[in-house]
Scaffold this motif. Structure first.
Motif, PDB file in Angstrom:
ATOM      1  N   UNK A 129      -3.824 -54.038   7.001  1.00 32.00           N
ATOM      2  CA  UNK A 129      -5.197 -54.504   6.788  1.00 32.00           C
ATOM      3  C   UNK A 129      -5.227 -55.722   5.874  1.00 32.00           C
ATOM      4  N   UNK A 130      -4.349 -55.760   4.882  1.00 32.48           N
ATOM      5  CA  UNK A 130      -4.265 -56.934   4.008  1.00 32.48           C
ATOM      6  C   UNK A 130      -3.948 -58.185   4.825  1.00 32.48           C
ATOM      7  N   UNK A 172      -8.140 -63.651   8.173  1.00 30.79           N
ATOM      8  CA  UNK A 172      -9.545 -63.884   8.531  1.00 30.79           C
ATOM      9  C   UNK A 172     -10.324 -64.597   7.431  1.00 30.79           C
ATOM     10  N   UNK A 173     -10.069 -64.202   6.169  1.00 27.05           N
ATOM     11  CA  UNK A 173     -10.897 -64.735   5.078  1.00 27.05           C
ATOM     12  C   UNK A 173     -10.153 -65.668   4.126  1.00 27.05           C
ATOM     13  N   UNK A 185      -7.935 -50.979  16.692  1.00 27.92           N
ATOM     14  CA  UNK A 185      -8.107 -52.339  17.183  1.00 27.92           C
ATOM     15  C   UNK A 185      -9.009 -53.102  16.222  1.00 27.92           C
ATOM     16  N   UNK A 186      -8.736 -54.387  16.043  1.00 27.17           N
ATOM     17  CA  UNK A 186      -9.579 -55.217  15.181  1.00 27.17           C
ATOM     18  C   UNK A 186     -10.580 -56.024  15.989  1.00 27.17           C
ATOM     19  N   UNK A 241      -8.004 -63.121  -1.028  1.00 29.16           N
ATOM     20  CA  UNK A 241      -6.965 -63.123  -2.064  1.00 29.16           C
ATOM     21  C   UNK A 241      -7.594 -63.051  -3.448  1.00 29.16           C
ATOM     22  N   UNK A 242      -8.748 -63.671  -3.629  1.00 32.98           N
ATOM     23  CA  UNK A 242      -9.448 -63.602  -4.912  1.00 32.98           C
ATOM     24  C   UNK A 242      -9.874 -62.168  -5.228  1.00 32.98           C
TER      25      UNK A 242
END
Length: 266
Positions: free
Chosen positions: A238-239, A245-246, A11-12, A251-252
């Protein structure tokens, strides 16, 4: 036709989940006793015989000359389960923030116990066991490991994998606890070598565990299974979560970090 969403095994959501954590810790602690009893009670040997295989002689498993009642090789096999339990219990108590429902705790702990038990069975099956040949002069645990290249490689992979998984997760946790890093993804420390290096560490120590207990073939199968699962399911899931979320910040990191699981491999 749309593709079926990939399954996320954890779970996240972030909640204390005290009951689930307690169940997980208890089951992982009991695993060590279970693996020990499989050997000392002869249950592993009996299982191999009932399946039609031939077990290692009991004289090469049990020993009255050691504090564990096991020969050095089987003491090592038991210590592998102990190390995995300590690592995972420590992660659950001090690192994990994710919600851990009781059913999930049982499933994850049970999965690890099944794998550990399979390795214990392989260690007593005469076809796969890496038990050292009997010698006239008793060998210390360190000596019999050094005299067997596969055991040395397995111990090295096990230690490297567990340390990689543990250190990377500790580094990420310390980063998250700094208020200045709130809302930022982590791509430093060992995670600067691979975006999911903790998954890679788990894959490596699992393969090392199998190598010590069952030899090269089980080690290759174990490595391939976890590598495939993480590469095709774990990492993409997870990606997606981290990108949602970010956003561009994650991506950077992916653009900067070349590998996903194991540096130099993938």
């Amino acid at each position: 036709m749309s593709e079926k969403p990939l399954h996320d095994n954890v779970s996240r959501h972030k909640t204390p989940s005290a009951p689930g954590r307690a169940v997980f810790v208890g089951l992982r602690a009991l695993d060590v006793l279970w693996q020990y009893r499989l050997l000392t009670r002869g249950w592993a040997s009996q299982c191999i015989e009932r399946l039609g295989g031939h077990s290692i002689p009991i004289t090469q498993i049990l020993s009255s000359a050691t504090s564990t009642s096991l020969t050095p090789y089987y003491t090592l096999v038991t210590l592998l389960s102990l190390g995995s339990s300590i690592k995972q219990i420590g992660t659950m108590l001090f690192i994990s923030e994710q919600e851990t429902p009781v059913p999930s705790a049982i499933a994850v702990a049970g999965f690890n116990t099944i794998f550990n038990s399979a390795n214990t069975l392989l260690s007593v099956w005469s076809l796969t066991s890496q038990v050292p040949a009997e010698t006239e002069v008793p060998l210390s645990p360190g000596e019999f490991v050094l005299l067997n290249p596969l055991l040395s490689l397995g111990v090295g992979a096990y230690i490297l994998g567990i340390l990689t998984e543990t250190v990377s997760e500790v580094q990420r946790t310390l980063f998250k606890k700094d208020p200045a890093n709130k809302g930022k993804p982590y791509g430093g420390g060992l995670f600067s070598l691979a975006t999911n290096i903790n998954y890679g560490g788990y894959t490596i120590w699992r393969a090392g565990y199998a190598l010590i207990c069952g030899g090269a073939a089980p080690a290759v199968v174990t490595f391939s299974f976890f590598f495939w699962d993480f590469a095709t399911r774990g990492v993409p899931v997870l990606d997606g979560y981290l990108e949602d979320r970010y956003g561009q910040a994650y991506k950077n990191i992916k653009e900067r970090v070349k590998y996903r699981l194991i540096p130099g491999v993938y």
